[in-house]
Design an enzyme around this catalytic site. Sequence first.
Site, PDB file in Angstrom:
ATOM      1  N   LYS A  14     -49.919  20.206  42.796  1.00 51.82           N
ATOM      2  CA  LYS A  14     -48.961  21.234  43.241  1.00 51.82           C
ATOM      3  C   LYS A  14     -49.687  22.502  43.670  1.00 51.82           C
ATOM      4  O   LYS A  14     -49.346  23.116  44.676  1.00 51.82           O
ATOM      5  CB  LYS A  14     -47.989  21.580  42.111  1.00 51.82           C
ATOM      6  N   ASP A  70     -39.019  23.778  39.755  1.00 53.41           N
ATOM      7  CA  ASP A  70     -38.430  22.682  38.989  1.00 53.41           C
ATOM      8  C   ASP A  70     -37.766  21.744  39.993  1.00 53.41           C
ATOM      9  O   ASP A  70     -37.161  22.210  40.964  1.00 53.41           O
ATOM     10  CB  ASP A  70     -37.413  23.202  37.972  1.00 53.41           C
ATOM     11  N   GLY A 151     -43.512   9.392  39.991  1.00 53.42           N
ATOM     12  CA  GLY A 151     -42.092   9.511  39.638  1.00 53.42           C
ATOM     13  C   GLY A 151     -41.238   8.453  40.321  1.00 53.42           C
ATOM     14  O   GLY A 151     -41.544   7.254  40.284  1.00 53.42           O
TER      15      GLY A 151
HETATM   16  P1  IMP Z   1     -41.098  18.563  38.082  1.00 55.75           P
HETATM   17  O1  IMP Z   1     -40.047  19.615  37.909  1.00 55.75           O
HETATM   18  O2  IMP Z   1     -41.889  18.731  39.336  1.00 55.75           O
HETATM   19  O3  IMP Z   1     -41.958  18.387  36.876  1.00 55.75           O
HETATM   20  O4  IMP Z   1     -40.317  17.181  38.278  1.00 55.75           O
HETATM   21  C1  IMP Z   1     -39.467  16.636  37.286  1.00 55.75           C
HETATM   22  C2  IMP Z   1     -39.375  15.129  37.458  1.00 55.75           C
HETATM   23  O5  IMP Z   1     -38.730  14.819  38.711  1.00 55.75           O
HETATM   24  C3  IMP Z   1     -40.714  14.399  37.533  1.00 55.75           C
HETATM   25  O6  IMP Z   1     -41.172  14.060  36.255  1.00 55.75           O
HETATM   26  C4  IMP Z   1     -40.371  13.162  38.338  1.00 55.75           C
HETATM   27  O7  IMP Z   1     -39.766  12.193  37.520  1.00 55.75           O
HETATM   28  C5  IMP Z   1     -39.345  13.686  39.296  1.00 55.75           C
HETATM   29  N1  IMP Z   1     -39.980  14.112  40.558  1.00 55.75           N
HETATM   30  C6  IMP Z   1     -40.263  15.397  40.930  1.00 55.75           C
HETATM   31  N2  IMP Z   1     -40.810  15.435  42.150  1.00 55.75           N
HETATM   32  C7  IMP Z   1     -40.897  14.142  42.559  1.00 55.75           C
HETATM   33  C8  IMP Z   1     -41.390  13.535  43.740  1.00 55.75           C
HETATM   34  O8  IMP Z   1     -41.882  14.184  44.683  1.00 55.75           O
HETATM   35  N3  IMP Z   1     -41.300  12.185  43.804  1.00 55.75           N
HETATM   36  C9  IMP Z   1     -40.770  11.431  42.814  1.00 55.75           C
HETATM   37  N4  IMP Z   1     -40.322  11.947  41.678  1.00 55.75           N
HETATM   38  C10 IMP Z   1     -40.361  13.298  41.551  1.00 55.75           C
END
Ligand code: IMP
Length: 194
Positions: A14, A70, A151
């Site tokens: 990121k 988020d 993810g």
């Molecule tokens: P975070 O807020 O970026 O930590 O995302 C929270 C959750 O959303 C992650 O643990 C993934 O399960 C899902 N997620 C976020 N961004 C992506 C992406 O670009 N591709 C697939 N899953 C994502």
Amino acid sequence: MKKRYVFATNNSHKLNEVRAILHGQIEVLSLKDIGCHADIPETGDTLEANALIKARYVKQHYHLDCFADDTGLEVKALNNAPGVYSARYAGEDCVARNNIAKLLNELQHTLDRKARFRTVIALVEGDSEYLFEGKIEGEITTECRGEAGFGYDPVFRPEGETQTFAELGDEVKNKISHRALAVKELARFITSRL
Ligand code: IMP
């Protein structure tokens, strides 16, 4: 002197993405860079609330301008679940495979498979707070396809594409993704005021 912001993350992927979009116009520090090793609790029930919690935490404890992100997957037929709970959809200690299995199971008999990824970025700068958003619409496939990404990428097919994010690969994904769009909004705002 360049303006300095903390990005409330230690995710190097990121950080690189944000730094690349900002072309070095500002200095972006990670949590590690400022010596913050706290596991900031994400107790909000919306993406906006969680992003603000993280950015406010840094402002309050380190007195530095900060932004935080988020992201959630919002599935129409599931009333926008898993949303803010995307990371722990299948339980507290689950991994992506478990979350995907639960999602495919929930949608087993559902024809409407519309979904979107949505990223919210909160910026706390001085006494002001700002929110930015990026989203990408698409569909949940019926099985996993592709190896790239992370993810839910193997089961998310963006609108207008025949392949999932995991098949498209990082280079394509990072140009069109929810996160890239939100970061671009943030970058536009910050650089317009330099
Ligand atoms: P975070 O807020 O970026 O930590 O995302 C929270 C959750 O959303 C992650 O643990 C993934 O399960 C899902 N997620 C976020 N961004 C992506 C992406 O670009 N591709 C697939 N899953 C994502």
